[in-house]
Write a protein that holds these residues in place. Structure first.
Motif, PDB file in Angstrom:
ATOM      1  N   VAL A 160       0.855  -1.191   0.000  1.00  0.00           N
ATOM      2  CA  VAL A 160       0.000   0.000   0.000  1.00  0.00           C
ATOM      3  C   VAL A 160       0.889   1.238   0.000  1.00  0.00           C
ATOM      4  O   VAL A 160       1.736   1.410   0.864  1.00  0.00           O
ATOM      5  CB  VAL A 160      -1.006   0.034   1.172  1.00  0.00           C
TER       6      VAL A 160
ATOM      7  N   GLY B 244      -0.575   4.447  -1.148  1.00  0.00           N
ATOM      8  CA  GLY B 244      -1.493   5.504  -1.591  1.00  0.00           C
ATOM      9  C   GLY B 244      -1.618   6.642  -0.593  1.00  0.00           C
ATOM     10  O   GLY B 244      -2.322   7.616  -0.837  1.00  0.00           O
ATOM     11  N   GLY B 245      -0.929   6.517   0.542  1.00  0.00           N
ATOM     12  CA  GLY B 245      -1.072   7.532   1.598  1.00  0.00           C
ATOM     13  C   GLY B 245      -0.468   8.867   1.190  1.00  0.00           C
ATOM     14  O   GLY B 245       0.248   8.964   0.187  1.00  0.00           O
ATOM     15  N   GLN B 246      -0.747   9.885   1.977  1.00  0.00           N
ATOM     16  CA  GLN B 246      -0.301  11.233   1.614  1.00  0.00           C
ATOM     17  C   GLN B 246       1.026  11.613   2.265  1.00  0.00           C
ATOM     18  O   GLN B 246       1.598  12.644   1.955  1.00  0.00           O
ATOM     19  CB  GLN B 246      -1.393  12.235   1.984  1.00  0.00           C
ATOM     20  N   GLY B 247       1.486  10.774   3.185  1.00  0.00           N
ATOM     21  CA  GLY B 247       2.783  11.043   3.832  1.00  0.00           C
ATOM     22  C   GLY B 247       2.859  12.441   4.413  1.00  0.00           C
ATOM     23  O   GLY B 247       3.909  13.079   4.354  1.00  0.00           O
ATOM     24  N   SER B 248       1.765  12.905   4.987  1.00  0.00           N
ATOM     25  CA  SER B 248       1.750  14.302   5.424  1.00  0.00           C
ATOM     26  C   SER B 248       2.723  14.577   6.566  1.00  0.00           C
ATOM     27  O   SER B 248       3.344  15.640   6.600  1.00  0.00           O
ATOM     28  CB  SER B 248       0.334  14.735   5.793  1.00  0.00           C
ATOM     29  N   ARG B 249       2.923  13.608   7.455  1.00  0.00           N
ATOM     30  CA  ARG B 249       3.838  13.859   8.579  1.00  0.00           C
ATOM     31  C   ARG B 249       5.275  13.985   8.101  1.00  0.00           C
ATOM     32  O   ARG B 249       6.054  14.760   8.624  1.00  0.00           O
ATOM     33  CB  ARG B 249       3.727  12.727   9.615  1.00  0.00           C
TER      34      ARG B 249
ATOM     35  N   LYS C  13       5.690   8.783  -1.113  1.00  0.00           N
ATOM     36  CA  LYS C  13       6.655   8.442  -0.053  1.00  0.00           C
ATOM     37  C   LYS C  13       7.671   7.408  -0.538  1.00  0.00           C
ATOM     38  O   LYS C  13       8.826   7.406  -0.121  1.00  0.00           O
ATOM     39  CB  LYS C  13       5.900   7.906   1.158  1.00  0.00           C
TER      40      LYS C  13
ATOM     41  N   GLN D 251      -6.667   3.347  -5.234  1.00  0.00           N
ATOM     42  CA  GLN D 251      -7.703   3.257  -4.214  1.00  0.00           C
ATOM     43  C   GLN D 251      -8.744   4.367  -4.424  1.00  0.00           C
ATOM     44  O   GLN D 251      -8.550   5.265  -5.241  1.00  0.00           O
ATOM     45  CB  GLN D 251      -7.090   3.362  -2.827  1.00  0.00           C
TER      46      GLN D 251
ATOM     47  N   GLY E 230      -8.039   5.340   2.923  1.00  0.00           N
ATOM     48  CA  GLY E 230      -7.367   4.526   3.940  1.00  0.00           C
ATOM     49  C   GLY E 230      -6.849   3.215   3.368  1.00  0.00           C
ATOM     50  O   GLY E 230      -7.318   2.768   2.318  1.00  0.00           O
TER      51      GLY E 230
ATOM     52  N   LYS F 100       7.861   7.665   9.326  1.00  0.00           N
ATOM     53  CA  LYS F 100       6.579   8.376   9.453  1.00  0.00           C
ATOM     54  C   LYS F 100       6.776   9.886   9.548  1.00  0.00           C
ATOM     55  O   LYS F 100       6.069  10.661   8.929  1.00  0.00           O
ATOM     56  CB  LYS F 100       5.836   7.932  10.726  1.00  0.00           C
TER      57      LYS F 100
HETATM   58  P1  UTP Z   1      -0.010   5.957   7.303  1.00  0.00           P
HETATM   59  O1  UTP Z   1      -1.290   5.757   7.969  1.00  0.00           O
HETATM   60  O2  UTP Z   1       1.203   5.967   8.144  1.00  0.00           O
HETATM   61  O3  UTP Z   1      -0.099   7.251   6.421  1.00  0.00           O
HETATM   62  O4  UTP Z   1       0.110   4.850   6.176  1.00  0.00           O
HETATM   63  P2  UTP Z   1       0.925   7.995   5.463  1.00  0.00           P
HETATM   64  O5  UTP Z   1       0.175   8.431   4.285  1.00  0.00           O
HETATM   65  O6  UTP Z   1       2.140   7.171   5.153  1.00  0.00           O
HETATM   66  O7  UTP Z   1       1.389   9.227   6.322  1.00  0.00           O
HETATM   67  P3  UTP Z   1       0.582  10.407   7.062  1.00  0.00           P
HETATM   68  O8  UTP Z   1      -0.335   9.742   8.060  1.00  0.00           O
HETATM   69  O9  UTP Z   1      -0.152  11.200   6.020  1.00  0.00           O
HETATM   70  O10 UTP Z   1       1.680  11.172   7.698  1.00  0.00           O
HETATM   71  C1  UTP Z   1       0.623   3.583   6.356  1.00  0.00           C
HETATM   72  C2  UTP Z   1       0.709   2.945   4.980  1.00  0.00           C
HETATM   73  O11 UTP Z   1      -0.577   2.863   4.395  1.00  0.00           O
HETATM   74  C3  UTP Z   1      -0.591   3.509   3.131  1.00  0.00           C
HETATM   75  C4  UTP Z   1       0.573   4.472   3.161  1.00  0.00           C
HETATM   76  O12 UTP Z   1       1.002   4.789   1.859  1.00  0.00           O
HETATM   77  C5  UTP Z   1       1.585   3.686   3.973  1.00  0.00           C
HETATM   78  O13 UTP Z   1       2.239   2.725   3.175  1.00  0.00           O
HETATM   79  N1  UTP Z   1      -1.890   4.181   2.950  1.00  0.00           N
HETATM   80  C6  UTP Z   1      -2.391   4.982   3.914  1.00  0.00           C
HETATM   81  C7  UTP Z   1      -2.551   4.003   1.760  1.00  0.00           C
HETATM   82  O14 UTP Z   1      -2.090   3.276   0.853  1.00  0.00           O
HETATM   83  N2  UTP Z   1      -3.733   4.658   1.591  1.00  0.00           N
HETATM   84  C8  UTP Z   1      -4.279   5.439   2.538  1.00  0.00           C
HETATM   85  O15 UTP Z   1      -5.379   5.987   2.306  1.00  0.00           O
HETATM   86  C9  UTP Z   1      -3.591   5.607   3.735  1.00  0.00           C
END
Ligand code: UTP
Length: 467
Positions: A108, A110-115, A122, A190, A216, A400
């Motif tokens: 996975v 797809g997250g935004q890696g905002s932190r 990422k 996603q 998510g 993170k």
């Molecule tokens: P995190 O919940 O740690 O989020 O994702 P993040 O996007 O890496 O960072 P923040 O919270 O914005 O700082 C854990 C894993 O789940 C993936 C992320 O890419 C990471 O591999 N993920 C998270 C998704 O694929 N999709 C999502 O909607 C959320």
């Protein structure tokens, strides 16, 4: 086909009936292209479901988890001869699956890696301690090495989201898939989910666009089904999927021991866990909620339960979830087919918006609610599951935050320290210090045993060491 005008009238009517007519307040200023894009976005919004979510999670004030919580006892780390023998048996079973080409990797990303605050997916973050390879490259090299070791082809399914899909695909293409066969890398996107403000209103982040966030990592089941990834898995004859997250630099990809335990327990979905660093470490723990397996979130465990001790003195709720799973392909397919819905989780976050004049504002404090699904909620639907305890220092170090804990600095340190232990186990004298720079490419060795079988020569650990 209805005209833009008719569509607009119909959607305006729907939006108004849910108290969301404000989304059209800049309509007159939009170009015809912007109008049609905007209508397309609105067409995909389930107003009634959002209304339900608001009532359930925000409007009424969601109660903390209610119900009975129980800890689970994971399969412990093998410390004696019997335990090691069992592990060896599990490893053989897992390796057999890999050799037969029945295992896929599921990432996975797809997250935004905002932190972390990195501009771009990422997975493009440079991370290894000597060569600065990116997270994507590191994972790809592990897969390549596994393909060679087991004389197999492990297909790689990578979940992206709207904001990073194109850049992720382009990155892999530019790097010729890091040597993996391109047809074995399958990207899938996603879904996106609109956020709501404190009064349940949709939030405009542009005059003709509603703010949405990726839905998510739990959005994975719907996404796998929708994009044809499950069909692809079945066509390839895959039986098990090794699930991991993009930011864990120590992940032991497709770990055959874990796959072996999963098979042995006839599990549908399994989880790796690590003992918590301390009672208040902010991590979810695998446990039972009203008799069903799941992850009990940090915020749902009272201080008393966080500190409760088992008979042997260890923490009672100690099975920290590290987001590594094995999933049965048939289980994944059945979830998609049955349209079972994972629950939503809500988080109060800072969400960019546009003010009355159409100016974009980045708020300083949380101003809205994002909805996300979490993959571990699918544990509730399993009949059997292998919960396997592993060493954190060998398997889990996520990137993170930009600094402090779980940051690029700690990930580099943890990689170097693990490789230092591999050297020491082979009799090398590696100084005990924090700032070592040691990197072992997956092409050289994937684990301590492979390393021991190959290593020779002398090394100067006062300089960066790369193998
Ligand atoms: P995190 O919940 O740690 O989020 O994702 P993040 O996007 O890496 O960072 P923040 O919270 O914005 O700082 C854990 C894993 O789940 C993936 C992320 O890419 C990471 O591999 N993920 C998270 C998704 O694929 N999709 C999502 O909607 C959320």
């Amino acid at each position: 086909m209805s005209t833009v005008k008719e569509q607009y009238a119909a959607l305006q009517h729907t939006a108004a009936s849910f108290g969301q007519e404000h989304i059209f307040r800049f309509w007159d200023s939009l170009s015809s292209q912007q109008r049609s894009n905007f209508l397309q976005q609105i067409q995909n919004i389930d107003f009634s479901a959002l209304q339900g979510l608001f009532d359930q999670y925000i409007g009424g004030g969601r109660a903390a988890v209610d119900g009975k919580l129980e800890p689970v006892k994971p399969i412990p780390i093998a410390r004696d001869a019997a335990g090691r023998k069992e592990r060896a048996r599990m490893r053989r079973a897992g390796e057999e699956m890999l050799r037969q080409g029945k295992v896929g990797a599921l990432l996975v990303a797809g997250g935004q890696g905002s932190r972390l605050g990195f501009d771009g997916p990422k997975g493009k973050f440079p991370i290894t301690p000597v060569k600065n390879k990116t997270l994507f490259q590191l994972h790809a090299e592990k897969l390549l090495a596994l393909n060679t070791r087991y004389d197999t082809r492990i297909p790689w399914y990578i979940m992206t989201s709207q904001s990073n899909d194109a850049e992720t695909r382009a990155y892999f293409e530019q790097h010729a898939y890091f040597g993996l066969p391109a047809e074995d890398v399958f990207f899938f996107q996603q879904g996106m989910m609109p956020a709501l403000d404190a009064s349940g209103k949709l939030i405009l982040d542009e005059p003709g666009h509603i703010f949405t966030n990726p839905d998510g990592h739990g959005g994975i089941f719907a996404a796998l089904a929708r994009t044809g990834a499950v069909d692809d898995m079945q066509q390839r004859g895959l039986e098990q999927l090794f699930y991991f997250q993009v930011d864990n630099v120590l992940v032991s990809l497709c770990d055959p021991v874990f796959i072996g335990y999963h098979l042995d327990r006839k599990a549908q979905m399994s989880a790796k866990v690590c003992p918590k660093r301390d009672a208040f470490e902010k991590v979810g723990v695998v446990g039972r909620i009203n008799g069903k397996l799941g992850v009990i979130e940090y915020s749902d465990l009272s201080d008393e339960l966080k500190q409760a001790r088992a008979e042997d003195g260890s923490l009672l709720y100690n099975a920290g979830s590290i987001a590594i799973h094995v999933l049965d392909v048939a289980f994944v397919a059945s979830l998609a087919g049955r349209k079972l819905e994972l629950p939503w989780h809500v988080a109060h976050k800072k969400i960019p918006y546009i003010d009355a004049e159409g100016k974009r504002i980045e708020p300083d404090a949380p101003n809205g609610y994002k909805f996300e699904k979490f993959i571990f909620d699918a544990l509730a639907w399993t009949e059997n599951s292998a919960i396997l305890e592993v060493e954190r220092s060998e398997e889990f170090s996520p990137v993170k935050n930009a600094d402090g804990e779980d940051s690029p600095a700690t990930a580099r340190r943890d990689m170097s320290q693990m490789y230092a232990r591999w050297f020491r186990a082979c009799g090398y004298e590696v100084p005990e210090r924090e700032n070592l720079q040691i990197e072992v490419s997956p092409a050289f060795a994937l684990d301590a045993d492979e390393f021991a079988a190959k290593i020779s020569g002398e090394f100067d650990f006062s300089r960066p060491v790369y193998l």
